[in-house]
Design a protein around this motif. Sequence first.
Motif, PDB file in Angstrom:
ATOM      1  N   UNK B  36     -38.284  21.847 -57.797  1.00  0.00           N
ATOM      2  CA  UNK B  36     -39.739  22.482 -56.878  1.00  0.00           C
ATOM      3  C   UNK B  36     -40.461  21.514 -56.507  1.00  0.00           C
ATOM      4  N   UNK B  37     -40.563  20.803 -57.016  1.00  0.00           N
ATOM      5  CA  UNK B  37     -41.770  19.501 -56.501  1.00  0.00           C
ATOM      6  C   UNK B  37     -41.211  19.256 -55.024  1.00  0.00           C
ATOM      7  N   UNK B  39     -38.992  20.708 -52.741  1.00  0.00           N
ATOM      8  CA  UNK B  39     -39.346  22.442 -52.417  1.00  0.00           C
ATOM      9  C   UNK B  39     -40.468  22.161 -51.742  1.00  0.00           C
ATOM     10  N   UNK B  40     -41.347  21.749 -52.267  1.00  0.00           N
ATOM     11  CA  UNK B  40     -42.754  21.771 -52.118  1.00  0.00           C
ATOM     12  C   UNK B  40     -42.925  21.178 -51.637  1.00  0.00           C
ATOM     13  N   UNK B  46     -37.811  22.512 -47.421  1.00  0.00           N
ATOM     14  CA  UNK B  46     -37.719  24.481 -47.957  1.00  0.00           C
ATOM     15  C   UNK B  46     -36.256  25.444 -46.401  1.00  0.00           C
TER      16      UNK B  46
END
Lengths: 156, 352
Positions: B36-37, B39-40, B46
């Motif tokens: 998640x880290x 990805x953002x 993304x």
Amino acid sequence: MLHGFFVRRGANHEAEDLVQETYLRLLRAHQRQAGAIANPEAYLFTVALNLAREQAVRRRRSPLPIEELENLTALLATEESVEDVAERAQRRQHLQALLGSLPERTRAVLVMQYRDGLSYKQIAERLNISPHMVKKHVVRGLSVCRRALVDAAEGE
Amino acid sequence: MSEAKRKSACITQEAANWHALQRQEDWSRTQQARFMDWLVASPEHLREYLAISRIAGELGETMRGMAIDLDALIGGDLTRSAPDNVVALPFARSLARSKEPPRHRTRLLRIAAAAAILLSLSVGMYLSWPQSGHYVAEHGAPRTFELPDGTVVHLNAESALSMRFTLLGRRIELARGQASFIVAHDRRPLAVHAAGLQIRDIGTTFDVSLQREQARISVSEGRVRIVSDSGEGRRVADVRAGQSAQVDYLDHSISVSHDDVETMTAWWQGRIVFRDEPLRDVADRFNRMNAVRLYVQDAAAGALRLTGNLSAHDLDSLRAFLEAQPTLETFVTEHAIQVRTRTVQPASTRRQ
């Protein structure tokens, strides 16, 4: 490659907007509830799909009748209808050629993973290698395909 | 290589790596958080992740349309560990897909134009859970295997099924024959599609058999819901453990009977157990397993309802069993046992 794809579609801005908006929503969700999203991939895809649907509906001035909305959803749910058939065929051909250029082992891993849906462990047993190596083949195969498609689009 | 290009190749590599990690079995919460880290960290990440997912999906589609000899790819020395009767069939699923009238489609296409672009990425989503496969069990060779979610399938001889697991659901299609499913628990619902029916389930053991005039669904554990696969998905029946539902192919009329679990699962051990079943269905079950075929010569014999418990390969016992039926007679020809309604008994025996 994506750029080329967008330009041909004449929808560059909308597409970029969608990526940006997906990104922002993901970021917001992440900041609000860090660690609470158990499956980021599923979350990402859900956000992206919802946005795409919203945008498709928004582009119609008048509100869609319910019946049509359902059709639209059904349409959006099938990849066949939303994507230019020629574009798809071309990409598929390109991918076929790329697959042929990969080392046999990498190709075998991709077949078992993406066509047959076997787990890394099952593939590893069949090939007599470690699951870690299986993963490496997958990464290599995907990267090669992706870079080649990017290069092809830039070369146009 | 330019600096920008090198950087973008690096992101590709990372995206592919995360994508591959997702499909590893021991994927931990900590790793999810790190993913998640990543990805953002940037919209580039993304975008690249979506692109990789799309390619993964397309690879599956592409390869399904190609004739690939997996054994040859792997090399002869390794094939012995593989089940020899897995036949991967290329299946073309593109042609019969859309039945929308063309005009309507065009208009909708226009509406969806912008969405299409991101969507074609997120299509990767459905396809990127690339768990699909086709399984065939040949004549005389039933087999047992595990699907990627842990569901165990017993596939009877002369049977075929295909599966497609996506992010949102687990779909199995029984094309012919018979299969039992010991369903692994999963947040995604599982549905078996067969003969215009959908058997929905969460965490049970059940069996689907496509017989001549009806589908037979037997539940040995838990509970399933059968709905019609067309239109609005009309509910046909709920079936509980210990019950068998027989659904007519034509009108979906249903009859539910009680069955004990051992009867339902007997074929896994190579036994053929039948309770009040027509001879023609019993014959089909034997014929899946044996080179010597059982031919039912007339309709009256085929319709005769029988109860028995026999070994699938023990043809002598089968013949003895049939001979014991007062209305049947059998004779043996080359590679076949013929069975028919007993003709009028000889006059001499009659008079006595």
